[in-house]
Each structure stands twice: as C-alpha cells, then as structure tokens.
Design an enzyme around this catalytic site. Structure first.
Site, PDB file in Angstrom:
ATOM      1  NE  ARG A  47      -3.355  -2.826   0.465  1.00  0.00           N
ATOM      2  CZ  ARG A  47      -4.024  -3.470  -0.473  1.00  0.00           C
ATOM      3  NH1 ARG A  47      -4.154  -2.974  -1.684  1.00  0.00           N
ATOM      4  NH2 ARG A  47      -4.582  -4.621  -0.229  1.00  0.00           N
ATOM      5  CD  GLU A 104      -6.173  -7.898   6.336  1.00  0.00           C
ATOM      6  OE1 GLU A 104      -5.023  -7.458   6.222  1.00  0.00           O
ATOM      7  OE2 GLU A 104      -7.178  -7.257   6.032  1.00  0.00           O
ATOM      8  NE  ARG A 136      -1.687  -2.765  12.603  1.00  0.00           N
ATOM      9  CZ  ARG A 136      -2.153  -3.094  11.412  1.00  0.00           C
ATOM     10  NH1 ARG A 136      -2.091  -4.334  10.974  1.00  0.00           N
ATOM     11  NH2 ARG A 136      -2.708  -2.185  10.648  1.00  0.00           N
ATOM     12  NE  ARG A 183     -12.680  -6.003   8.081  1.00  0.00           N
ATOM     13  CZ  ARG A 183     -11.947  -5.787   7.011  1.00  0.00           C
ATOM     14  NH1 ARG A 183     -12.273  -6.364   5.872  1.00  0.00           N
ATOM     15  NH2 ARG A 183     -10.882  -5.012   7.045  1.00  0.00           N
ATOM     16  CE  LYS A 242      -5.983  -1.343  10.036  1.00  0.00           C
ATOM     17  NZ  LYS A 242      -6.129  -1.909   8.692  1.00  0.00           N
ATOM     18  CG  ASP A 265      -8.812  -1.956   6.344  1.00  0.00           C
ATOM     19  OD1 ASP A 265      -7.954  -1.251   6.879  1.00  0.00           O
ATOM     20  OD2 ASP A 265      -8.557  -2.863   5.525  1.00  0.00           O
ATOM     21  CD  GLU A 317      -5.388  -0.185   2.075  1.00  0.00           C
ATOM     22  OE1 GLU A 317      -4.859   0.073   3.171  1.00  0.00           O
ATOM     23  OE2 GLU A 317      -5.876  -1.294   1.809  1.00  0.00           O
ATOM     24  CD1 TRP A 343     -12.459 -10.645   0.803  1.00  0.00           C
ATOM     25  CD2 TRP A 343     -11.010 -10.131   2.430  1.00  0.00           C
ATOM     26  NE1 TRP A 343     -11.253 -11.215   0.485  1.00  0.00           N
ATOM     27  CE2 TRP A 343     -10.339 -10.913   1.469  1.00  0.00           C
ATOM     28  CE3 TRP A 343     -10.307  -9.692   3.543  1.00  0.00           C
ATOM     29  CZ2 TRP A 343      -8.998 -11.277   1.598  1.00  0.00           C
ATOM     30  CZ3 TRP A 343      -8.964 -10.048   3.664  1.00  0.00           C
ATOM     31  CH2 TRP A 343      -8.324 -10.832   2.703  1.00  0.00           C
TER      32      TRP A 343
END
Ligand code: GCV
Length: 878
Positions: free
Chosen positions: A184, A307, A340, A357, A381, A386, A414, A577
């Site tokens: 990224r 991931e 994280r 998610r 985050k 995301d 990103e 996802w």
C-alpha cells in the site's frame, strides 16, 4: 562558539545577502526531499539569522543548533554565509544547561521530556534567543518550532512559547518489505530496504527522520506488519541497527513489526505458543540481541490472527497472552508492544445476517481489558472496518478503560485516492479525535482516551516525573505513512497529510485549518491568496472525495479484492471479507442495530449506542453503516437515499473539478514546476471523479430503476460511445465490472503478435515495441456550431504506452501518450482516464476521429468521447 559580527562584517554580509537573494529567486521553492523544511524564503526582508550555540554536545542538540542556522538561511534565501555569522546569539540546550549558562532567563523548571520553552532575553542591544528543552529531544523540537514560527510570521515570537506533547507514542509505521517493495505504498520503492537487506545508502532515512522530528514524531516502525519474520534473523539485525543509527540523532526511535510465529519460523522451535517457556526464552534472547545493537529500540508492533498472519489463536491463546509475552521481555529494556486490534475473520458468511466484521475488535479485545501489561498499547484503527473514507469511530476506544490505547490512521491513501487524488485527511482524523464516546456517561472524546486522561491512565500507571525523562509507556497516535523514494508520498500536496499527522499527534487540539495554513506557508508560499486558496482546496478535498465515491457511510465502493482504488461496487459483496454494504434492488445498508441487526451499535456506550440504534438519530453520513433502508427512505436532509446518491456524486465531481480551477488561479504566484505538476494531477482527479460518478450513478439507476429527479443519471448530453462509432480495427468489448465503462462497453485494439523473420525465430531477439497499426473510431458531430471541449475517455493500462490522436475532418488536432502508472491490467475503473482538448471549433457534419495505437499489453482501449460547450477551465496538461 558564539560569533558576534562586527558592524563592518554585518554590512558585508547584508551586501552579500542582496546578491544571494537575487540568486535565490530562481531556486526551486520546493523539492520533495526537503518537503516543508525547504522553506519559502522571506525575500527582501531583514533576515533573522541565528548564531550557532549548542550548550550541550549531544547529537540532538547539535542537530537543533544546525537546523536553526540552516533553516534561517533558507528562509531568507541566503546561501554561502557561514553558519557562525548570524545576528541572533542563541542558547540551545536542556533546561539544566540553560539555567547554568543563563541563570537569569526565566525558564520553567518543570519541563517534561520532549517539551520545550522558547523565549528571548535582551542583552546589551542584542537579543538572546533561548530554546530550552525538557530533554535533548525537547531541544530539537523547540528549534523546529521556532523555525515554524518564523516561517509563518517572519519575526521572533513576542512572548515565550511553551509546548509539551500530550501523547508519548507518536509513531509512523512503514509497511516496507525486505525486497524494497512497500505494501500500500504509492511513492516508489523503500528508502530502507533493497534485495533482502538494508540499503547501502541510507541518507534518505536520515532526511526522513529529520522531517519526522520537525513535527514531533518520535518513533518509526520500519517494516511491514505482514511477513515480518525474516527481519529478526540474527544476520539481519546489524543492518537494522544501521537504520536506527540514522534516525537516532533526530530523536526518532526505531521499532519493528514482528511475526508472533518467529520462534517457529526462524528460530527452529516446534512451537510459538506464547505460554511455552522455550518460546519466552527465544524472545528474551532475540530482544537481547536487538538491544545490544540498538540500545534505544522502541519496541514491537504485532499483527496476529489477522489476514493470514499467525497468532495466539493457533494454540487457543488470546491476544493478551501474546502481547504480554513480548511486553515482559521488552520491559527491562524500556520497550513497548503495539498490539493491533485489527484482528478479524476474513472468511465470514455473507448469508449470515448476524455476521459482522465491524464487531470483531471489540468482541475480541474488550473482554481482555485490564489483562495487558502496562507497556502494551492496543493499537486501534480509527474505525471498525479498515481506513474507510467514511466510517464511525471504533467503539473499542471506549471499551478499554484499563488498557493503554492508541489510534491508528493512514497517511498513505489506500482507500482515499492513493495520492493520485488530493484528499487532505486532517479533517477526518480530527472528527475522530473529537468524537465524544460518552463512556461512563460523561464526556470522553477519543483524544482524551488516547492521551490517557479519560480513564485516568497516566501513561500506563506510571506518572513519571519531570526530571526522570520520558515516561515509558502510554497512548498515542500511529500514522501508516509508507513513504517511498518518489518525493516521500509521490505527490506534493499529499505531504500535507504527513505534516498534519505529526501536528495532531503532538497536539490534537489544533484545527485542520490551522495545520493547513501552517503547512502551506512553509511548503508553498506566504502570499495571502496562495495560503487561502490552498487551504480552501485542502479543506474541500475530503468532503469532495466522499461525495464522488460515497455514499452515506456504506463503506468503500472501490475494488476491495484488488487495488482498493477505482469503483467496483459488487466486489465487496458475497465474499468473506465483510466489507459489505448489502445493496439489493429494494434497499441498501448493513443493519447493525441491536434490535434487528448484527448488534454492533450496542458496542458503544449507551448514549452513542442509542443514537446509532435509531434511524431518527443516526446522522445521514453514517446511515448505511448502521441501517438497511429502502432507496426511497428520506434522510434528515429531506432527500431520498437514491436521490442523495445521484446528487452527491454529481456534486462531488463538480467539487473535484473546482479544485483544479482554484489551483489554476495561482498561476504566476507559485513555483512554476509545482504549479504544472499539481495542475496535471488535479486534472486527472477531476476526470477520475467522473469515472466514479458515472459508475455509481449508472449502477444504482439500473439496480433500482428509480430515475434521477434532475434527469442526469443515464443521460449524457454530448457523449458519443465508442461502441457506436464507425470502427476500424477496434473491437467492442464488455468491461468488467460493467459500471466502469459508459454503458458497460468499450472498444479495444487487438494486440498484434510480434512477428520475427524466420531466421531470427531460432535466436529470438527483443522485438518490442511492436509496430502496431492504429485502430480508429469515428463519429459525426450533429450538434450546433460553436466552440467545444472534447473529452476522450480511454483506459491507460500497464505495461505499455499506447498512443492516441484526435482528429477533426482528418486533421489531427492533438495527440498524447497513455503513460500513467495506474492499477489493474485490464480496462476498468482503476485506469479509465480522461483527456480533454479544449476550445475546438465544430459545425454539424464534422467528423471526429480517435486513432489508438496499442503498445505491449496496452490495447489503446476507448470508452467514449464527450463534446461539451467550451469552458475556460483547466489547461490540458498531459
Ligand atoms: C498490511 C488493509 C490493507 C492491508 C494491510 C491491512 C493491515 O487490509 O489492505 O494491505 O496489511 O489493512 O492494516 O494490516
């Protein structure tokens, strides 16, 4: 040594200055290497030049003194004057050193680590400038703060400035791989690594650390959170130490991402179970090896059970077990663990309406609150998904009352245009920092939580003391920067995001407008029109991006299984996802309510949970994040959802075009190279905003069958589709996803296989580029006579540089190359690009023709041309 100039010396310096000022007029006002530190000179004004005087001899203090010299000379465009010849004697040192040298200067004695005091003191017709730091890092920060002040005001501060950072963790993360690529990253290759080791020449690392120091950033994690194991191989640690050496004089401590499975992957153990004593011993030894070479090593960042990265779940252990294992071995050395919270299952069942998610971080980490060692910081985050352009604040900030937490943001864009689009992110970050989560039914802004104030966590339970130096742990902000060798971020205006990150991490009470003005004055110019225009553009850019890519908190509509860049609305759906927006013919949005949905809304403290639970109190811009509603649902704005989708995308594309118009008005007022470079980028952005607009609008028009009340969707006056043209050579293709091309179709010029004479076939030679014949698409213009802008929408694929020409009645009027580096290897919304030829005279019956010459795997694909009444807007700068 402080050198005081004699009057004669001063005169000669000032005479020299006049010449040098003239010379500096031609100097480039901005190079990416220097970014905001290549100050725009205050030409033709009396200079403030410092005389070198570091009271201490530590590397950071010496850097501070050097920077004052270098900066003041740059500011006034004075080159060739030795650094000892300044007008202003300076005292640059720690509080103790300044007290000793100048006992009468009233420096507060309680300056904490990283903080500083800047003041002046009159001494016999001369002004002594004092920069005092709570520690050496504070001295360096003070020097940069003084320069920042002068760069903006062209004067010394009238009253003392005293500042201290409110958060101890102010780090950038880099997702660099050992082979020199960057996950990224949108600015070329790594400044740290190449071919499996640290680069020979690390001067860019030092330059980067200098930039970081100038905005108060004190840590840099240099490697990708994915695939981190090789970095800890014993042979690699010396080369990592070289990187740390480059950053140390700038007060930037190096950190590393680690793979929790390292004991097994590179250590030869059978297990990486965090509770296994052998595993602990392995980490102890490894940490010892690191500190032996990097004594100020800052700590580890961990991505685990996420991931595809290994994690404690493999042994039925929890994140706290893994985090505490590492924290325990780092603690004796003063290191911290940034664990994280980005842990989630990427194989969710789309058909399960309760699967979500967004719930994951809170579900996993909230039950562990209070179970982490004090030198663990949970890195969250800003939103629950995301790095989306629009999503709510993560509820986990309020869910960790007995654990240190830090907010992770993305400087690399990103999901926000990948630096090809101007998107100033400070307003979004600020919105998150200021969000009041109402934990414990009282004001608890996110910033107060990550500062450690809200839950009375004075930096992990250790309040520190003014005299004992840095407090060892606590909350903070982490910015994923992913800088590269191409101007750090690959685009000049994107540097405003790096700058803003540092300034907000230092002081989250600054406003995005203030920061924008600071950055503009230092980076582009101090002319009031320049400052107000650039600031306005920066402030408009995030809302514009949300408008043309949005809508209403539905999460990204970009290609989430590929580039994360251009539109691909269904790529989010029907996969594991969990970035779903559940758009169906009758309605759209994720039901995350407690009553009927996934229950995510209930993770917030009660007042906020109640607000999001109810349609009546959910703000429009997050409606589809929390609720599934019919397209005819009426927003607080009074519009229906579908009409909002149409309107916001047309409005967003107009806003994007306006950014370019505003920039154009700065012609002659700023550096011409910068003017041209940014102008071309903004023109690209305006064209890509149209790609976004059209993709989303035509997709939802087809899905819902509900017409646009304004009559725009599906109607494109002046548009002539390539598939309807008279084609020579070109073949009609279906574009995937269909919404990425006007009407779902385009034309493509078939590649011609390279031909080689028979003799050469036995000993093949490189015959590229292939001499390919042009394909052409021709239309007859049937509108009224007049002056028109002709836009050509084509697909610019990699690799290969296709060539296009536009002709009217067989007379070529312009040609250009498709030489951009855009994602995706097939024609789609990632690479759909607009070229506009302005001011072409047309009359009915004129023949318009586009010739496309393919190159390599770029088939010169074409979507449409559009003939619009001429507007005096951006100059075509391809
Ligand atoms: C480093 C997103 C990005 C990944 C990134 C991940 C993370 O999913 O697309 O490239 O991985 O975030 O933050 O770990």
């Amino acid at each position: 040594m402080t050198v005081v100039c004699t009057t004669a010396q001063k005169k000669s310096i000032l005479a020299g200055i006049a010449l040098l000022l003239a010379a500096s007029l031609t100097a480039n006002s901005q190079t990416a290497d220097q970014a905001w530190l290549d100050h725009t000179p205050w030409r033709s004004t009396h200079p403030i030049l410092f005389a070198r005087s570091a009271l201490g001899k530590s590397p950071m203090e010496l850097k501070a003194a050097d920077e004052l010299m270098r900066g003041s000379h740059l500011l006034y465009g004075i080159f060739g004057v030795t650094t000892d010849e300044g007008d202003y004697p300076t005292a640059v040192g720690t509080v103790d050193e300044v007290h000793k040298a100048y006992p009468d200067v009233p420096i507060p004695s309680d300056l904490t680590s990283d903080s500083f005091w800047i003041g002046t003191s009159q001494r016999r017709r001369r002004t002594l400038v004092v920069v005092a730091g709570g520690d050496e890092r504070g001295v360096l920060y003070g020097a940069f703060a003084l320069l920042r002040f002068i760069a903006q005001n062209n004067s010394l501060p009238k009253s003392p400035i005293i500042e201290r950072p409110v958060m101890p963790i102010r780090w950038v993360d880099e997702w660099d791989n050992f082979d020199g690529t960057i996950e990224r990253g949108y600015a070329g290759r790594s400044i740290f690594f190449e071919k499996g080791k640290a680069r020979e020449d690390l001067s860019a690392v030092s330059e980067y650390a200098r930039l970081l120091a100038s905005i108060g950033i004190n840590g840099c994690n240099v490697n990708n959170v994915n695939g981190a194991a090789p970095f800890l191989v014993a042979d690699n640690i010396p080369s990592l130490a070289r990187i740390a050496d480059e950053m140390r004089p700038w007060g930037v401590r190096m950190a590393l991402s680690v793979d929790i499975a390292s004991p097994q992957k590179i250590g030869g153990l059978q297990t990486f179970d965090p509770l296994d004593p052998d595993v602990k011993e392995w980490w102890e030894t490894k940490v010892g090896e690191i500190y032996a070479l990097i004594p100020d090593f800052a700590g580890f960042t961990v991505k685990a059970d996420s991931e595809g990265q290994a994690g404690p779940a493999s042994y039925g252990r929890r994140p706290a077990d893994a985090a505490n294992l590492l924290a325990a071995v780092l603690a004796p050395h003063g290191g911290v663990v940034l664990y994280r919270a980005f842990v989630y299952n990427n194989r969710l069942d789309y058909n399960d309406l309760k699967a979500d998610r967004a719930r994951a971080a809170y579900d996993i980490f909230h039950p562990l609150d209070g179970k982490f060692l004090p030198n663990v910081i949970v890195q969250i985050k800003y939103g629950p998904i995301d790095f989306q352009a629009e999503e709510p604040v993560s509820p986990l900030f309020a869910g960790l009352e007995r654990t240190n937490s830090a907010m992770e943001v993305q400087i690399t864009q990103e999901y926000t245009g990948q630096q090809r689009h101007l998107v100033y992110l400070a307003p979004m970050w600020k919105e998150k920092l200021d969000f009041d989560l109402r934990a414990q039914n009282r004001p608890t802004t996110v910033k107060s939580i990550i500062e450690g104030k809200a839950f009375n966590r004075p930096l992990g339970g250790n309040p520190g003391s003014p005299r004992t130096g840095p407090r060892p742990w606590g909350g903070g902000m982490i910015g994923v920067a992913n800088v590269g060798r191409d101007g750090w971020l690959g685009s000049p205006l994107a540097l405003a995001n790096l700058y803003a990150f540092g300034r907000l991490a230092w002081n989250p009470n600054l406003t995005p407008e203030q920061i924008a003005a600071e950055w503009t004055k230092q980076s582009i110019g101090t002319d009031p029109q320049v400052v107000s225009t650039v600031d306005k553009m920066l402030m408009q850019s995030w809302p514009a991006y949300v408008d043309y890519t949005g809508p209403l908190g539905a999460e990204t509509l970009a290609d989430i299984t590929g580039s994360h860049y251009g539109p691909n609305i269904e790529s989010s759906e029907r996969n594991g996802w969990g970035q779903w927006h559940r758009d169906e013919a009758n309605g759209i949005g994720m039901d995350r309510t407690v009553a009927t949905g996934t229950g995510f809304a209930g993770q917030y403290p009660p007042q906020v949970a109640r607000a999001y639970e109810s349609l009546a109190t959910t703000p429009d811009d997050l409606l589809l994040f929390f609720h599934h509603v019919p397209y005819t649902y009426r927003l607080h704005s009074g519009k229906t959802v579908i009409q909002h989708i149409y309107d916001s995308h047309y409005q967003g594309a107009d806003e994007a075009e306006r950014l370019g118009e505003e920039w154009t008005a700065l012609k002659g007022k700023i550096d011409s190279q910068l003017f041209g470079d940014v102008g071309a980028r903004l023109e690209y952005q305006a064209g890509h905003a149209i790609v976004w607009r059209d993709a989303i609008v035509q997709y939802f028009l087809k899905l819902t069958g509900i017409p646009d009340a304004e009559g725009r969707a599906g109607h494109f006056p002046g548009r002539l589709e390539a598939e309807n043209a008279r084609l020579t050579g070109y073949k009609v293709i279906n574009v995937t996803p269909w919404e990425d091309a006007s009407g779902g179709k385009a034309v493509s010029c078939p590649a011609v296989a390279p031909t080689q004479p028979k003799a050469q076939q036995e000993h093949p030679i490189d015959v590229s580029p292939v001499e390919a014949p042009a394909c052409s698409a021709e239309w007859t213009y049937n509108g009224p006579p007049g002056r028109y802008d002709i836009a050509v929408q084509y697909f610019d694929l990699q690799p290969g540089i296709a060539h296009f020409t536009l002709a009217v009645n067989d007379r070529q009027i312009v040609s250009w190359s498709a030489n951009d580096s855009l994602p995706s290897k097939r024609p789609d919304g990632d690479n759909s690009t607009r070229f506009t030829m302005r001011g072409v005279e047309l009359k009915p019956g004129d023949r318009l023709r586009v010739d496309g010459v393919p190159d390599g795997s770029d088939p010169a694909a074409l979507d449409y041309i559009e003939v619009d009444p001429a507007a005096a807007v951006l100059s075509a700068s391809h």
